[in-house]
Design an enzyme around this catalytic site. Structure first.
Site, PDB file in Angstrom:
ATOM      1  N   ARG A  94       0.823  -1.224   0.000  1.00 45.07           N
ATOM      2  CA  ARG A  94       0.000   0.000   0.000  1.00 45.07           C
ATOM      3  C   ARG A  94       0.852   1.267   0.000  1.00 45.07           C
ATOM      4  NH1 ARG A  94      -4.202  -1.590   4.670  1.00 45.07           N
ATOM      5  NH2 ARG A  94      -2.377  -2.746   5.330  1.00 45.07           N
ATOM      6  N   LYS A 190     -14.831   6.510  -1.230  1.00 46.21           N
ATOM      7  CA  LYS A 190     -14.099   6.631   0.041  1.00 46.21           C
ATOM      8  C   LYS A 190     -13.027   7.688  -0.124  1.00 46.21           C
ATOM      9  CE  LYS A 190     -11.115   3.291   1.561  1.00 46.21           C
ATOM     10  NZ  LYS A 190     -10.664   2.021   2.158  1.00 46.21           N
TER      11      LYS A 190
HETATM   12  C1  R5P Z   1      -7.385   0.351   0.921  1.00 45.86           C
HETATM   13  O1  R5P Z   1      -7.577   1.132   0.015  1.00 45.86           O
HETATM   14  C2  R5P Z   1      -7.742  -1.093   0.869  1.00 45.86           C
HETATM   15  O2  R5P Z   1      -8.315  -1.462  -0.342  1.00 45.86           O
HETATM   16  C3  R5P Z   1      -8.694  -1.465   1.994  1.00 45.86           C
HETATM   17  O3  R5P Z   1      -9.954  -0.882   1.753  1.00 45.86           O
HETATM   18  C4  R5P Z   1      -8.155  -0.987   3.299  1.00 45.86           C
HETATM   19  O4  R5P Z   1      -6.836  -1.395   3.466  1.00 45.86           O
HETATM   20  C5  R5P Z   1      -9.001  -1.511   4.443  1.00 45.86           C
HETATM   21  O5  R5P Z   1      -8.497  -1.001   5.637  1.00 45.86           O
HETATM   22  P1  R5P Z   1      -9.379  -0.979   6.941  1.00 45.86           P
HETATM   23  O6  R5P Z   1      -9.905  -2.373   7.158  1.00 45.86           O
HETATM   24  O7  R5P Z   1      -8.426  -0.543   8.009  1.00 45.86           O
HETATM   25  O8  R5P Z   1     -10.478   0.002   6.730  1.00 45.86           O
END
Ligand code: R5P
Length: 293
Positions: A94, A190
């Site tokens: 990431r 998001k």
């Molecule tokens: C980020 O863009 C990934 O696709 C996931 O949505 C993210 O890593 C999820 O993280 P969390 O469970 O902490 O919200």
């Protein structure tokens, strides 16, 4: 080809050996009292191409990366002709950009380290951003486990469920699931604050009243994204809400928070072995290794 069972993915590697018919090379491992990692290949790899299967999920993702590097080095020193790293969850994927000045690009640093250790090629699964792999100093490929996850829900009687991605950027995930589920696909939006890490979700033009919805994402980490999405779906009157991810990191109480938010079941893969890893990646990876031979 031989399949080396990395300590973090022993069960998965053994399944891959069974499905491919490629002999398995066990690995002895330990952590020294000072926290350093030790590995030793317990079989010959002289003259062989090898696939080292080792996920790098938490806990101990740094240690698992070092174990991977050490196994690659050991394989090369023992005469392996080619080392393919099979890394279902690729740690640091990431951090694939310099989001803020002063940052590095962690995933590219990792790739250069792995190259120096002797890795010639890498196979991963649903890496967070595919273009990242083009920057690696060896051929790297990402496979998709989304059809396998969608098939799990079909087997459970949810053919026709709506596939939802919690983020527009991951709409490809909902689209791949929809090809199996055949109940429509959509996404939320998001926005993440890069300083606080806080996210905000909205649902422009989405209507899932009385529908069964499966929220699909590449990673579940703290569970905040899924909890936020489930809240929106419940407000809209969705009848049933499930969630699926390739990499169920489920940090802290993530699993509890998600279930408390009204999600009826969490489904993940053995990319991250644990309570939700109900779908094995072995068929997907085996097919790829067979195709490469
Ligand atoms: C980020 O863009 C990934 O696709 C996931 O949505 C993210 O890593 C999820 O993280 P969390 O469970 O902490 O919200």
């Amino acid at each position: 080809m031989k399949v080396i069972s990395g300590p973090a993915s022993k069960a998965l590697a053994e399944k891959i050996s069974v499905l491919t018919g490629y002999p398995n090379v066990p690995v002895a491992s330990k952590i020294f009292p000072d926290g350093e990692s030790y590995v030793r290949l317990e079989g010959s790899v002289q003259g062989e191409t090898v696939a080292v299967v080792q996920t790098t999920c938490p806990p101990m993702q740094d240690g698992r990366l070092f174990q991977l590097a050490f196994m690659a080095d050991a394989a090369k020193r023992a005469g392996a002709s080619k080392v393919t790293a099979v890394v279902p969850y690729l740690a640091y994927a990431r951090q694939d950009k310099m989001f803020l000045s002063g940052e590095g690009i962690s995933v590219e640093t990792i790739a250069r380290m792995l190259k120096a250790a002797g890795i010639d090629e890498l196979i991963t699964v649903n890496v967070h951003s595919e273009p990242t792999l083009k920057q690696f100093p060896f051929p790297a490929k990402t496979l998709s486990a989304i059809p396998l996850l969608a098939e799990y829900f079909v087997q459970k009687g949810h053919k026709g469920a709506f596939a939802l991605s919690p983020d527009k950027g991951a709409m490809y995930i909902a689209e791949q699931a929809q090809e199996v589920l055949d109940g429509g696909a959509g996404h939320l939006d998001k926005v993440r604050d890069r300083y606080t890490g806080q996210t905000r979700q909205t649902a422009e033009g989405l209507n899932v009243k009385d529908q069964t919805v499966i929220i699909l994402d590449d990673i579940i980490s703290t569970g905040g994204t899924i909890v936020g999405a489930a809240k929106i779906l419940r407000e809209q009157g969705a009848k049933h809400v499930f969630c699926a991810c390739v990499h169920g990191l489920l940090i802290g109480d993530a699993e509890k928070h998600i279930l408390d938010a009204g999600v009826e079941e969490i489904v993940g893969t053995d990319s991250v072995p644990g309570s939700v890893s109900k779908v094995s990646l072995a068929p997907l990876i085996s097919k790829e290794l067979k195709a490469q031979k």
